[in-house]
Write an enzyme that holds these catalytic residues in place. Structure first.
Site, mmCIF file in Angstrom:
data_model
loop_
_atom_site.group_PDB
_atom_site.id
_atom_site.type_symbol
_atom_site.label_atom_id
_atom_site.label_comp_id
_atom_site.label_asym_id
_atom_site.label_seq_id
_atom_site.Cartn_x
_atom_site.Cartn_y
_atom_site.Cartn_z
ATOM 1 N N SER A 179 -4.558 -0.782 -11.367
ATOM 2 C CA SER A 179 -5.047 -1.481 -10.174
ATOM 3 C C SER A 179 -4.391 -2.852 -10.086
ATOM 4 O O SER A 179 -4.477 -3.654 -11.030
ATOM 5 C CB SER A 179 -6.560 -1.647 -10.258
ATOM 6 O OG SER A 179 -6.970 -2.663 -9.361
ATOM 7 N N HIS A 212 -2.872 1.744 -7.819
ATOM 8 C CA HIS A 212 -4.201 1.710 -7.208
ATOM 9 C C HIS A 212 -4.355 0.407 -6.416
ATOM 10 O O HIS A 212 -4.247 -0.686 -6.984
ATOM 11 C CB HIS A 212 -5.237 1.801 -8.329
ATOM 12 C CG HIS A 212 -6.666 1.857 -7.887
ATOM 13 N ND1 HIS A 212 -7.308 3.031 -7.571
ATOM 14 C CD2 HIS A 212 -7.593 0.875 -7.734
ATOM 15 C CE1 HIS A 212 -8.575 2.777 -7.246
ATOM 16 N NE2 HIS A 212 -8.767 1.465 -7.332
ATOM 17 N N ASP A 251 -6.778 -1.834 -4.105
ATOM 18 C CA ASP A 251 -8.185 -2.052 -3.744
ATOM 19 C C ASP A 251 -8.280 -2.832 -2.443
ATOM 20 O O ASP A 251 -7.975 -4.024 -2.395
ATOM 21 C CB ASP A 251 -8.880 -2.825 -4.867
ATOM 22 C CG ASP A 251 -9.051 -1.982 -6.122
ATOM 23 O OD1 ASP A 251 -9.745 -0.951 -6.043
ATOM 24 O OD2 ASP A 251 -8.474 -2.344 -7.168
ATOM 25 N N MET A 272 -10.614 -4.483 0.222
ATOM 26 C CA MET A 272 -12.002 -4.986 0.330
ATOM 27 C C MET A 272 -12.136 -5.835 1.590
ATOM 28 O O MET A 272 -11.227 -6.598 1.924
ATOM 29 C CB MET A 272 -12.345 -5.842 -0.884
ATOM 30 C CG MET A 272 -12.179 -5.127 -2.216
ATOM 31 S SD MET A 272 -12.783 -6.169 -3.561
ATOM 32 C CE MET A 272 -12.187 -5.256 -4.980
ATOM 33 N N HIS A 287 -7.934 2.595 -2.525
ATOM 34 C CA HIS A 287 -9.390 2.628 -2.731
ATOM 35 C C HIS A 287 -10.005 1.682 -1.704
ATOM 36 O O HIS A 287 -9.922 0.462 -1.840
ATOM 37 C CB HIS A 287 -9.694 2.185 -4.171
ATOM 38 C CG HIS A 287 -11.162 2.071 -4.470
ATOM 39 N ND1 HIS A 287 -11.641 1.446 -5.592
ATOM 40 C CD2 HIS A 287 -12.250 2.520 -3.795
ATOM 41 C CE1 HIS A 287 -12.968 1.504 -5.600
ATOM 42 N NE2 HIS A 287 -13.363 2.146 -4.511
ATOM 43 N N MET A 329 -12.814 -0.199 -0.064
ATOM 44 C CA MET A 329 -14.186 -0.711 -0.206
ATOM 45 C C MET A 329 -14.484 -1.474 1.067
ATOM 46 O O MET A 329 -14.561 -2.717 1.083
ATOM 47 C CB MET A 329 -14.279 -1.594 -1.457
ATOM 48 C CG MET A 329 -14.319 -0.772 -2.746
ATOM 49 S SD MET A 329 -13.842 -1.708 -4.196
ATOM 50 C CE MET A 329 -12.065 -1.596 -4.054
ATOM 51 N N MET A 337 -17.490 5.326 -9.714
ATOM 52 C CA MET A 337 -17.350 3.915 -10.092
ATOM 53 C C MET A 337 -18.090 3.667 -11.406
ATOM 54 O O MET A 337 -19.251 4.049 -11.556
ATOM 55 C CB MET A 337 -17.925 2.997 -9.010
ATOM 56 C CG MET A 337 -17.131 2.942 -7.713
ATOM 57 S SD MET A 337 -15.414 2.397 -7.869
ATOM 58 C CE MET A 337 -15.598 0.760 -8.582
ATOM 59 N N ASP A 372 -13.191 4.271 -12.359
ATOM 60 C CA ASP A 372 -12.648 2.970 -11.970
ATOM 61 C C ASP A 372 -13.654 1.889 -12.337
ATOM 62 O O ASP A 372 -14.788 1.900 -11.838
ATOM 63 C CB ASP A 372 -12.385 2.985 -10.451
ATOM 64 C CG ASP A 372 -11.800 1.682 -9.942
ATOM 65 O OD1 ASP A 372 -11.460 0.806 -10.750
ATOM 66 O OD2 ASP A 372 -11.674 1.558 -8.695
#
Ligand code: DX5
Ligand code: ZN
Length: 228
Positions: free
Chosen positions: A8, A32, A34, A36, A65, A67, A136, A174
């Site tokens: 990540s 990966h 993330d 957000m 991913h 979020m 998670m 993760d």
């Protein structure tokens, strides 16, 4: 048994993202990313324009991913941009079945993520319609948190369901995944591992990826779920 290591970049230097990804290019299966939105989680990272640039600049496939709230509206765009895998949170989707179908329709793998407090039982019927289940092992939002060992019960349960249904669904973990925890994850049934701080807070990220892979491989080969 194939397994995947997905570093990540949340813990990488955001000022040099492409160079940071290149540090693990030879050893990582995925990168990966993330995403957000400071709404679904109390943190803000990057969005579609940055992901698009990374896709164009990198050879390693991108594992997005998300979020973010309103996955129904936003998730398919990441698949359309060329992400190889797009994972959205079930807690952020009005119609998870449709979101998974929309992601697949754009040619990406569809991942469904569960926060630590979300039960698998409520969503087990979605397993045949996704390519990956992300369990998670920390509360989503930040890197460097402690691994929540109790989530391994969910991993084990997911592996049982996938095995019983003879489904082709990867199980990703993760949060807090490191050389100290990856073997327990693999033993429980995970086959796809995200590691942020363990990789990027090390002096040699590629070496850490390779060590994580060796540890996961060893634990998988003797695990209950990987029968030979
Ligand atoms: C947290 C993110 C993770 C994060 C993991 O919400 O989804 O991908 O980077 O970081 P570590 O591996 O440091 O727990
Ligand atoms: Zn993540």
């Amino acid at each position: 048994m194939a397994l995947r290591i997905s570093p990540s970049i949340l813990s990488a230097d955001f000022g040099h993202l492409v160079a940071e990804c290149e540090r693990v290019a030879g050893t990582a299966d995925w990168i990966h990313v993330d995403v957000m939105d400071n709404h679904f989680v109390p943190n803000l990272t990057l969005g579609l324009p940055v992901v698009e640039s990374l896709i164009k600049s990198l050879r390693t496939p991108i594992d997005c991913h998300l979020m973010i709230s309103d996955a129904d509206r936003w998730a398919p765009g990441y698949a359309e941009a060329g992400a190889d895998s797009v994972t959205f949170h079930v807690e952020a989707a009005a119609n998870p079945r449709q979101v998974a179908a929309d992601i697949r329709a754009q040619g990406a793998r569809a991942g469904l993520a569960l926060k630590p407090g979300t039960s698998l039982d409520d969503y087990a019927d979605l397993l045949p319609e996704i390519d990956m289940l992300l369990i998670m092992t920390v509360e989503p939002g930040f890197g460097g948190q402690s691994f929540m060992v109790e989530q391994l019960t969910k991993v084990r349960k997911a592996r049982e369901l996938i095995k019983a249904g003879d489904l082709d669904v990867w199980i990703q973990v993760d949060g807090g995944v490191s050389a100290s925890t990856i073997q327990d994850c693999a033993e429980a049934g995970a086959d796809t591992f995200v590691a942020g701080s363990a990789v990027y807070q090390s002096a040699d990220p590629a070496q850490v990826v390779s060590t994580l892979r060796d540890l996961a491989q060893a634990a998988t080969s003797t695990s209950w779920w990987c029968a030979h």
